[in-house]
Design a protein around this motif. Structure first.
Motif, short mmCIF file in Angstrom:
data_model
loop_
_atom_site.label_atom_id
_atom_site.label_comp_id
_atom_site.label_asym_id
_atom_site.label_seq_id
_atom_site.Cartn_x
_atom_site.Cartn_y
_atom_site.Cartn_z
N PRO A 50 0.84 -1.20 0.00
CA PRO A 50 0.00 0.00 0.00
C PRO A 50 0.88 1.25 0.00
N GLY A 187 -3.84 6.25 -0.22
CA GLY A 187 -4.73 5.81 -1.28
C GLY A 187 -5.24 7.01 -2.05
N SER A 188 -6.51 7.33 -1.88
CA SER A 188 -7.09 8.50 -2.53
C SER A 188 -7.44 9.60 -1.53
N ARG A 189 -7.05 9.43 -0.27
CA ARG A 189 -7.40 10.38 0.77
C ARG A 189 -6.21 11.25 1.14
N GLU A 206 -6.26 1.70 6.52
CA GLU A 206 -7.52 2.00 5.84
C GLU A 206 -7.36 2.12 4.33
N ILE A 207 -6.13 2.04 3.81
CA ILE A 207 -5.93 2.20 2.37
C ILE A 207 -6.62 1.07 1.63
N ARG A 208 -7.35 1.43 0.61
CA ARG A 208 -8.03 0.44 -0.23
C ARG A 208 -7.46 0.48 -1.65
#
Length: 208
Positions: A50, A187-189, A206-208
């Protein structure tokens, strides 16, 4: 030929959200080659892990605090364990940070992260020491990393490299809404601000 002072003025005095317009107005030097090794990704960690992107300025005190207080444990407990990969993105907030970023990217890629860590550890000594010349103090640290005076002068005088780094800054604003340092992208946050290890690790999870 590009007026280097206009590029330094951009980093030193233009509001972050006005950087794109200022770059558009500045005469452009010859662009860097697409495969210029100085602009390739700088990262640590296992490929496929990640990914967290860190946007930082080398003269940012909050960035220095993160690298002094949190990054050692991030490297030990997350990076070396294969749980995260960190991608470093320069986001210089002033002319001194821009010059330091140019020097860091002019070193061999495997020396980039250790050099950046050293700059953060010694930030008060080279960037803000009263009565000191930041450029000369920066050279002393670069020399310890194996850079000659001629290489150092070439790095900080390279207008195309300076513009390339500033364009990365604009890209960070556009892609990840970066408007302060440090800013981390999980991720995208996008999450701005210094943070302790436990919060960093929780956001990694929390990374997806």
């Amino acid at each position: 030929m590009t007026d280097r002072r206009s590029l330094l003025a951009l980093a030193a005095g233009v509001p972050l959200l006005g950087a794109r317009a200022a770059l558009a107005q500045a005469p452009a030097p010859a662009p860097l080659a697409a495969d210029d090794p100085r602009m390739t990704e700088r990262s640590i960690g296992r490929a496929g892990a990640p990914t967290v992107i860190e946007y930082f300025s080398l003269t940012c005190g909050h960035c220095a605090s993160f690298h002094r207080d949190t990054m050692p444990r991030v490297k030990r407990d997350l990076v070396e364990a294969g749980r995260v990969r960190i991608v470093f993105r320069d986001f210089p907030l002033d002319a001194v940070a821009l010059a330091a970023a140019q020097v860091a990217r002019s070193l061999p890629a495997d020396r980039y992260e250790p050099f950046v860590a050293t700059l953060f550890q010694s930030q008060d000594r080279w960037a803000f020491a009263r009565g000191a010349n930041p450029q000369e103090e920066l050279f002393k640290i670069a020399a310890l990393a194996g850079m000659s005076r001629a290489q150092f002068d070439a790095a900080i005088g390279d207008q195309a490299l300076a513009r390339g780094i500033l364009e990365l800054r604009v890209k960070g604003q556009q892609e990840h809404n970066v408007n302060s340092t440090p800013t981390f992208v999980f991720g995208s946050r996008s999450v701005p601000g210094n943070m302790p290890f436990d919060r960093f690790a929780a956001l990694v999870a929390e990374i997806r």
